[in-house]
Design an enzyme around this catalytic site. Sequence first.
Site, PDB file in Angstrom:
ATOM      1  CG  ASP A  67      -0.340  -0.460   2.504  1.00 20.69           C
ATOM      2  OD1 ASP A  67       0.910  -0.431   2.594  1.00 20.69           O
ATOM      3  OD2 ASP A  67      -1.067  -0.824   3.427  1.00 20.69           O
ATOM      4  CG  ASN A 136      -9.061  -1.318  11.922  1.00 20.25           C
ATOM      5  OD1 ASN A 136      -8.099  -1.959  11.520  1.00 20.25           O
ATOM      6  ND2 ASN A 136      -9.558  -0.292  11.251  1.00 20.25           N
ATOM      7  CG  HIS A 138      -6.030  -2.101   8.762  1.00 21.02           C
ATOM      8  ND1 HIS A 138      -6.151  -0.858   9.343  1.00 21.02           N
ATOM      9  CD2 HIS A 138      -4.687  -2.301   8.645  1.00 21.02           C
ATOM     10  CE1 HIS A 138      -4.953  -0.349   9.542  1.00 21.02           C
ATOM     11  NE2 HIS A 138      -4.059  -1.200   9.135  1.00 21.02           N
TER      12      HIS A 138
HETATM   13  C1  GLP Z   1      -0.578   0.212   8.635  1.00 24.61           C
HETATM   14  C2  GLP Z   1      -0.324  -0.546   7.315  1.00 24.61           C
HETATM   15  C3  GLP Z   1      -0.503  -2.014   7.498  1.00 24.61           C
HETATM   16  C4  GLP Z   1       0.072  -2.413   8.836  1.00 24.61           C
HETATM   17  C5  GLP Z   1      -0.787  -1.861   9.939  1.00 24.61           C
HETATM   18  C6  GLP Z   1      -0.224  -2.071  11.328  1.00 24.61           C
HETATM   19  O1  GLP Z   1      -1.425   1.277   8.534  1.00 24.61           O
HETATM   20  N1  GLP Z   1      -1.079  -0.116   6.203  1.00 24.61           N
HETATM   21  O2  GLP Z   1       0.101  -2.714   6.411  1.00 24.61           O
HETATM   22  O3  GLP Z   1       0.101  -3.806   8.959  1.00 24.61           O
HETATM   23  O4  GLP Z   1      -1.164  -0.533   9.680  1.00 24.61           O
HETATM   24  O5  GLP Z   1       0.824  -1.202  11.580  1.00 24.61           O
HETATM   25  P1  GLP Z   1       1.825  -1.325  12.819  1.00 24.61           P
HETATM   26  O6  GLP Z   1       2.704  -2.475  12.496  1.00 24.61           O
HETATM   27  O7  GLP Z   1       2.547  -0.031  12.847  1.00 24.61           O
HETATM   28  O8  GLP Z   1       1.000  -1.575  14.012  1.00 24.61           O
END
Ligand code: GLP
Length: 244
Positions: A67, A136, A138
């Site tokens: 992304d 959440n 995702h």
């Molecule tokens: C981000 C990315 C994801 C990532 C998630 C968790 O926004 N788009 O690919 O897995 O959120 O992030 P973190 O590892 O900083 O908790």
Amino acid sequence: MLVIRAKNYEELSRKAAKYIANQVELKPNSVLGLATGSTPVGTYKELIRYCQEEGLSFRKIRTVNLDEYYGLRPDHEQSYRHFMDHNLFDHIDILKENTHVPDGLTQDPCAFGEAYDEMISVLGGIDLQLLGIGSNGHIAFNEPNQHFVAPTHLVKLSQNTLEDNARFFDSIDEVPPQAITMGMRSIMRAKRILILASGVNKAEAVKGMLEGEIDPMLPASILQLHPDVVLIADNEALSLCTPE
Ligand code: GLP
């Protein structure tokens, strides 16, 4: 889904890097699907060490990232292109032209999404997809929704994600409200998936992913349908799960 427990973030990072390094060693021209966020940073550090100290070569590796924030230039400090260069690509022997991050400046996200998915197919599909998980539930930037979205697409970030990611920006108002994200089709077509979860703020999402219904309101739950998923999670992230 195979669950591998790590006692803390450092152990998680070591185990994850070993898993990816094995893939690179066994298939040196692998297509790796890569993730951003704070979780994989330790894994990337360890992969850099494998490359610099143990001779692991990424020379023939191709990568596709999940992304990118919509509207951020690649050289913006918080762009995911900058993140990948800074945290991994600049320190290993990968060829930059073999690394792909969605174009956050595209004027036509729909056409871009089609082209990105096509590019992944032309590369032969993803051999190993690395994922993190949002608090959440995702994955990539596939936010909780009424349905799973298949192609790479433009997405509006949820309030929850804006708040989670505000820590990387000067204020929440500076977090781009939209992103281009790989959709569920390219993720689910990956031959193998490695998902990482660290910290107590991921515990609820991890429990839902492992023990809940398959539900687009918890996007990671779709991984229950994939035949080869490994979750490496630390004790905190697994703290709400039913013990085996
Ligand atoms: C981000 C990315 C994801 C990532 C998630 C968790 O926004 N788009 O690919 O897995 O959120 O992030 P973190 O590892 O900083 O908790």
